[in-house]
Structures are given as C-alpha cells and as structure tokens.
Design a protein around this motif. Sequence first.
Motif, PDB file in Angstrom:
ATOM      1  N   GLY A  79      35.881  47.934  42.353  1.00 52.33           N
ATOM      2  CA  GLY A  79      37.286  47.754  42.728  1.00 52.33           C
ATOM      3  C   GLY A  79      37.994  46.629  42.013  1.00 52.33           C
ATOM      4  N   GLU A 138      46.518  47.706  42.964  1.00 50.20           N
ATOM      5  CA  GLU A 138      47.560  47.105  43.805  1.00 50.20           C
ATOM      6  C   GLU A 138      48.652  48.125  44.096  1.00 50.20           C
ATOM      7  OE1 GLU A 138      49.669  43.597  42.389  1.00 50.20           O
ATOM      8  OE2 GLU A 138      51.013  43.670  44.124  1.00 50.20           O
ATOM      9  N   THR A 188      40.476  40.571  48.765  1.00 51.01           N
ATOM     10  CA  THR A 188      39.046  40.667  48.494  1.00 51.01           C
ATOM     11  C   THR A 188      38.746  40.905  47.016  1.00 51.01           C
ATOM     12  OG1 THR A 188      38.971  43.069  48.883  1.00 51.01           O
ATOM     13  CG2 THR A 188      38.663  41.655  50.800  1.00 51.01           C
ATOM     14  N   GLY A 189      39.725  40.653  46.148  1.00 55.18           N
ATOM     15  CA  GLY A 189      39.489  40.793  44.711  1.00 55.18           C
ATOM     16  C   GLY A 189      39.780  42.169  44.160  1.00 55.18           C
ATOM     17  N   MET A 190      40.445  43.003  44.933  1.00 53.69           N
ATOM     18  CA  MET A 190      40.638  44.380  44.504  1.00 53.69           C
ATOM     19  C   MET A 190      41.971  44.665  43.828  1.00 53.69           C
ATOM     20  SD  MET A 190      39.180  46.949  47.304  1.00 53.69           S
ATOM     21  CE  MET A 190      40.797  47.691  47.197  1.00 53.69           C
ATOM     22  N   CYS A 191      42.985  43.851  44.102  1.00 54.83           N
ATOM     23  CA  CYS A 191      44.297  44.277  43.609  1.00 54.83           C
ATOM     24  C   CYS A 191      44.892  43.368  42.545  1.00 54.83           C
ATOM     25  CB  CYS A 191      45.273  44.469  44.769  1.00 54.83           C
ATOM     26  SG  CYS A 191      46.052  42.980  45.358  1.00 54.83           S
ATOM     27  N   GLY A 192      44.573  42.092  42.569  1.00 55.11           N
ATOM     28  CA  GLY A 192      45.104  41.219  41.530  1.00 55.11           C
ATOM     29  C   GLY A 192      46.543  40.791  41.744  1.00 55.11           C
ATOM     30  N   ALA A 193      47.113  41.072  42.923  1.00 57.50           N
ATOM     31  CA  ALA A 193      48.481  40.614  43.203  1.00 57.50           C
ATOM     32  C   ALA A 193      48.534  39.086  43.142  1.00 57.50           C
ATOM     33  CB  ALA A 193      48.926  41.090  44.583  1.00 57.50           C
ATOM     34  N   ARG A 202      47.174  36.976  41.185  1.00 56.55           N
ATOM     35  CA  ARG A 202      46.709  36.317  39.959  1.00 56.55           C
ATOM     36  C   ARG A 202      47.609  35.149  39.566  1.00 56.55           C
ATOM     37  NH1 ARG A 202      48.901  41.203  38.762  1.00 56.55           N
ATOM     38  NH2 ARG A 202      50.070  41.436  36.816  1.00 56.55           N
ATOM     39  N   VAL A 203      46.943  34.102  39.122  1.00 64.34           N
ATOM     40  CA  VAL A 203      47.612  32.874  38.724  1.00 64.34           C
ATOM     41  C   VAL A 203      47.047  32.479  37.361  1.00 64.34           C
ATOM     42  CG1 VAL A 203      48.090  32.003  41.042  1.00 64.34           C
ATOM     43  CG2 VAL A 203      45.869  31.544  40.015  1.00 64.34           C
ATOM     44  N   THR A 204      47.817  31.709  36.616  1.00 62.27           N
ATOM     45  CA  THR A 204      47.320  31.261  35.321  1.00 62.27           C
ATOM     46  C   THR A 204      46.829  29.823  35.464  1.00 62.27           C
ATOM     47  OG1 THR A 204      48.843  32.725  34.165  1.00 62.27           O
ATOM     48  CG2 THR A 204      47.905  30.912  32.894  1.00 62.27           C
ATOM     49  N   THR A 241      43.857  33.984  33.299  1.00 67.25           N
ATOM     50  CA  THR A 241      44.275  34.632  34.545  1.00 67.25           C
ATOM     51  C   THR A 241      43.131  34.574  35.544  1.00 67.25           C
ATOM     52  OG1 THR A 241      45.843  36.104  33.477  1.00 67.25           O
ATOM     53  CG2 THR A 241      44.973  36.816  35.596  1.00 67.25           C
ATOM     54  N   PHE A 274      42.031  35.211  39.845  1.00 69.98           N
ATOM     55  CA  PHE A 274      42.408  35.806  41.125  1.00 69.98           C
ATOM     56  C   PHE A 274      42.237  34.741  42.208  1.00 69.98           C
ATOM     57  CE2 PHE A 274      41.549  40.636  40.365  1.00 69.98           C
ATOM     58  CZ  PHE A 274      42.335  40.584  39.224  1.00 69.98           C
ATOM     59  N   VAL A 316      39.620  35.414  45.321  1.00 73.31           N
ATOM     60  CA  VAL A 316      38.162  35.288  45.218  1.00 73.31           C
ATOM     61  C   VAL A 316      37.722  34.090  44.385  1.00 73.31           C
ATOM     62  CG1 VAL A 316      37.521  37.672  45.721  1.00 73.31           C
ATOM     63  CG2 VAL A 316      38.132  37.052  43.385  1.00 73.31           C
TER      64      VAL A 316
END
Lengths: 493, 292
Positions: A249, A269, B221-226, B228-230, B235, B237, B240
């Motif tokens: 995932g 997402e 839980t690491g699935m979507c990446g919404a 994400r930060v630099t 990049t 997550f 997590v």
Amino acid sequence: MSDSRKSQRNINKAKTKTPMREQDPLQRIYNFEEVPLGYSETEAVQEARRCIQCKNKPCISGCPVGIDIPQFMRLIGEENFEEALRLIKSKNFLPAICGRVCPQEDQCELHCTLNKPDKGREPGAVGRVERFIGDYAMEHGLDALPAIDPPTGKRVAIIGSGPAGLTCASDLIQRGHQVTVFEALHKPGGVLFYGIPQFRLPKEILVREIDGLKKMGVEFVMNYPVGKAESMESIRQRFDATFIGTGAGLPWFLNIPGENLNGVYSANEFLTRVNLMGGYRFPHAADTPVKRIKRIAVIGAGNTAMDSARTAQRLQPEIVYLVYRRSRLEMPARIEEIHHAEQEGIKFHLLHSPVEIVDDGNGCVGAIRCQEMQLGEPDASGRRRPVPIEGRTREFAVDTVVIAIGTSPNPLLLADCPDLARHPKKGTILVDEQTMQTSWPDVFAGGDIVTGGATVILAMGAGRKAATAMHRFLTTGSAGPAPAAEQPAGQEA
Amino acid sequence: MANKIVQKRELAPKTVLFEIEAPHIAERGRAGQFVILRVSEWGERIPLTIAHREPARGTITIVVQEVGKTTGDLNCLEVGEDILDLAGPLGRPTRIPAGGKTVVCVGGGIGNAVVWPQVAALKEAGNTVISILGARTRELLILEDEIRALSDETIVTTDDGSYGRKGMVTHALQDLIDGGRSLDEVICIGPVIMMKFVCKTTQPYGIPTQASLNPIMVDGTGMCGACRVTVGGQTRFACVEGPEFDGHQVDFDELMKRLSYYQPEERLALEKAHACRLEAAAARLAAAQDQN
C-alpha cells in the motif's frame, strides 16, 4: 456420451460471448453505479452452454485457485445452480467478487480451447458466469454457511483484511480454528474497500461476504494496526499461528519537480478519499473533501490508473487525461478496463513521460510537462523500452495529477519485524513457495506483501495455500514437506 | 474497545480535553505519537496527538480545538459516549535524550497538548526542561499547570501581554540563548509559522531543533502520502516517518501551502454543519413548545 446428457447440454455454437448489458457510457459517468449489469439466468445458461467440455481442460491450469471450470459451466448449462455454487465455493469463496475483478482474459479465458481470435472466436465468458452465480446466491439466499469442523482449540491471527486475509480466515475457521482478523483501517476488505471503486465492485457485495465470515465465527478487530497497537512479538505469543496479508500500500511517486504541489495525489489517496471515505458525496453525505476537479492527468496504465481515471470522470471534470510512457500494447490494465475508460471519454496520451509538474504560481498544479517517447529495444521485463525523442516535450494544462505507477509493501507492520526475512531490494516478505511459511515458522504470509502489487485472485490463491499449510502446522507441528533448497535463509523446516 | 469518553473538560474557549478508554493505546503510546479517529459513519479521519496516558486506568487524553466540522462534532460528544473509531498509537515517538541534557520545549496554542507528554518523558529520562508556552491571549493558554509542575523552569508569553511576558515565544527563546544558557536541544510544536521562526532562531547557534509537524492525513498508516513533507530536500511521509523531523531541514513554506489546500472545502463543511446544528436546535425547541 449418453444421449440424455447430450440433450441436456444443448451446446450453444455462438462464436462470440453472450453480451452483457452495460450502463450507457453517457449515463454512467454521472453516477457511481456498477457498469456491467450482469447476466440474467437465461443469459448465463446460454453462455455456459458454449463450453464444449473439451478433454484437456486448459482453463483449469489458467485459474490460480484451480476451479474445475468445465464442470462448473456444465452445471450452469444444466441450470443446476445450487450444485454449481457448491462446486465454485469449494475453491473460491468470493465468486461475486472474483467474477468482477479477476483478469480472466489472462487466466482461464486465455487458455480456453474456444479462444481463437484469428478466427473471430471468443472464449467462454467464465468470469461473467462466475459473477452470475455469486449474485444469484446472494439474491436467492443460497449462501448457506459451510460446515465448520469441531474446535481444535488453536488460535490464528490474520493481519490485514484484504483478499488474502479473508480467504485464509475463511479456510481456517472451517477447519475448526479460532480466527481473529486485525485491520488497521476502520472498514474491513483492504484494497477491495479502499481501492476498487464502487462502479467496479459494489461495496454491498463485500459487506455481505464479510458478514458471512462473521456468522461463521471469524472475529474482526478494526482500527488495530499490528506493529503499533500491539507488537508482532505479542501477537505471536497470543496466537498459535499468524498470517500476514498487509498488502502493498505504500505509494510510489515519480520523483520529478513539483510533485508536492497542491493537487498532486497518489492513486491511493485519491481512491481512498473517494471510495473508503465516500468523498464524492462531500459535503452532503460525507465529511472528507474531494476537490472540484476541472482538468486532471492520471499517470500510469495499470488497473489502478484506470480506476483513478474513471473515478475522476465521475466527479464531472472538463477533461481526464491518462498519461503513459509506453504504448497501448504495454498497458498492464485489463482490456475491459481500458475499453471502459475509452468509452467514458478518457483521453489517452501514450508515449508521454512526465518530467515536471508546473506550479500555477500559487503552490497548486498548473500543468504537467511530458517528454515524448518512442519504443526502443525490449528491456528486462520483455516490453520495449520507451526512449525519449530529443527536443520533443508537451505541456498539458491541468489542476490535478494522480500518480498511479505502483506501490511497495506496507511499512507499519514490517518496521516492527526487523528480523523477518525479506527481499533485499523489494522489501517483500520471503516465503516458502509451497507453504507460504516465512522465516518465522509460526508466521505465514501471502498476497501483495509477498508478490508486490498483483491481483485479487492471486492474493486469494496465496491465502488459501497458506491456510492449507497453516492447518498442517497447527495439527502436526510442520507446515508440510517442502524442498529445503527453496527455503529462504534461516528458515526452520 | 468501545473508546468510551470518561472525562470531558473545557480548557479554553472551543478547546476541550477528553479522557478516553483505550487500554492498548495507553499501554503502547509514547510521547510524540498520535491517534486517528472518526466520530461518525462517513466522517473524516483526523489525527490528534496523545497528550497524556494513564496505563493503569487504561485511558488516553486528547485535546481538541474546534477548527472545523469534525473537531466541532467531536467536541459535542459527552462523557459516557463512544468515539466511533480510534486507531493508534501512530507515528514515531519523540526522540528523548538519555539524560543530563538541557532541553527547551516550545509550545504554541494547542501545541501545548503535545509539549505536555514530551516534558514528562524528558524529565523521566533525567533531563533539565525549560518550557516556553505561548498563546495569543491569557484565556487561550492551556495546560500551564500540568506543564509547570513537570518543568524545571516555565516561561509564559502572550501576544497581547495579558499574562506572562508580552511577545512571542521566539523572544523568550532568544533571551535564553543570549543569557548564555547552554541549551542542548529544542523541541517545538505549534502553528507552522511559529515552528518556522523557532527553527530560524536556533539555527545560527547550531542547537538541534525537532519540529512536530501537523500535515493533512487520511489513513495515517503510510498508505496515501497526503502527509508528505519535504525534509532536507527529500519527500517524507509524516505519518510513518514523523511527525517529528529536524526542524532546520523542514520546508515550512511548503507545509503551510499544503495545509491551506482544503480551506474552501473546510469552510463549506463548517457552514453546512452550523446550519444542521441550528436546524436540530430549532427542532428541539419546536418539540419542547409542542409539549408545553
């Protein structure tokens, strides 16, 4: 063959599949209802009678769970639906789901003796008939619960409630073991819930199948990310055997400039917002927002990319592009999905490789810049490698970009299992191919966490294979006879 | 796992403390970790930091500031009611020095709820802790007593000077540095703009500074990446790999932009929620009148 059987079978000599009625493309892009409408009883029987009951039965070898397809088609052809259901459920407990999401054209139907595209002859529509029997069972209340063996007193943990975990749970509860399924999210089903859209797999079907498991005695624990909520060590102490089916995932990004601009989503997402959270009903009937999209580019050409593009089309944008760096021939998605996407007006830009997502000046996506490509020599995957055409780039004005180029194993649980043997590059869990046993003897794994991103039916096949070995392990102490050479390092026989 | 609310207390206007039964999170959670919760079917998943844990009672504490529809719905819940879904502990715990260090914890606004467990963990490990707590005005200052009781020294600042020292937390931090105090580490949590300037304050002196980031999350839980930060050009997550990162490496401007993306939708949801609540109140009034 006796005369009576011949007359019963009443072979249908049509060269092509009995058509399945579909929602009109112009209508369906305004709703999230299912696209193919399913066979009626008459249509299913008619299609099943196209099966010529050939001797070699090549279709069976094409099925990851080895269903006796000719026998199944014969029973349907004879209108013996209950028996057909029993037969299929003995190998595949989710026919309504697999009939919809299996890539049959690459499996059973590919190998069908009838399948002679050069002669204009199509294979038997196994998938459609399978879907019919799954739906028929639900409509007629035929999903009688299978017999459960006497309790063994053994406890099994299943981590992840996707297709692999659900299949494994179903098999082990029937063998009399006590089964607990742990799910990190708030709904069970894994990718069947968050990933595959409503118009391809109605959630009601999934909910019904899971309710069946609950009635059989499977305990579901939601909101419980193992590795965080409880350590893997503690799970192994509490349970006699554990199955890991946590899937792949973790989304990949392209690593190109502009990827963190507002309006860039991973497919996970985007699909999670719409499917799991119901965002297409924001703000009236769901709280998770999905933006009002005008122009969107989906990157990739697998099933997830098609799902994303078709989902986007239902949010009423002006245009949906699908951008892929190779050509149509190399697209990994199912033909049916590609066809549906085109019917729905999704515009393909093939042989285009994104190189930059351009800022609109306010930190949001303004455009996507692509390098034009051509096909070169075949690469390691056997597909022709896309190579840039010097000096040829194109820019498409978009406000949203969805990246659907693949995923890695879910990180949460694995971070808690540093000693579990894994693939050095891919990070997937290493298992014995015969038993799905990991380097920890009481722990088994299957599905995308082992294979990397694959299909629902492969995950179900792995869940079933693991269940068989786990049952042996729980009753005899050994997962089964496996050649030592195939075992990963550190594994105990 | 009923996630029952056992205590509810208003700390400041629109800011509510909840103590919730969640034995496994109470046992496993560490300072800096968070939970994801939902309050209704088809509700949003929102992340909230675990402010306090009572493993013996099997409870965790969260502090909720009403900023949108979901936090508004949550703050309407009462003692005895259940949180529909509660998952955790998520994210990585705060990295706590093993002892003997002087650490400054800087909290701004609702961020004090995160500072609270950090101060507790830092003290437990044997460090000296100086807490700097900021608020716009006195009535918005939360958890002062709890944090003061644990800290070796506590400095309060308010923007309007209504309490403590007038000014920003960065002024107080700069004074500490100028005063020649040897500071081994700074941990900051609060509005993004505050964290950005805390990091700017410590950077010239090379004081290691952790910032606890609060990006938008969906699954957590690491699935979507919404989320994400630099960080340092890479990049990451936050759900997590964070939520805490080396503040001198964080691209705060990007984080601010990403946090603002859904503001129009948030306003829309809030307006609709207000209308719903008004309608519900009107219906209750009408029903009461009918009875009379």
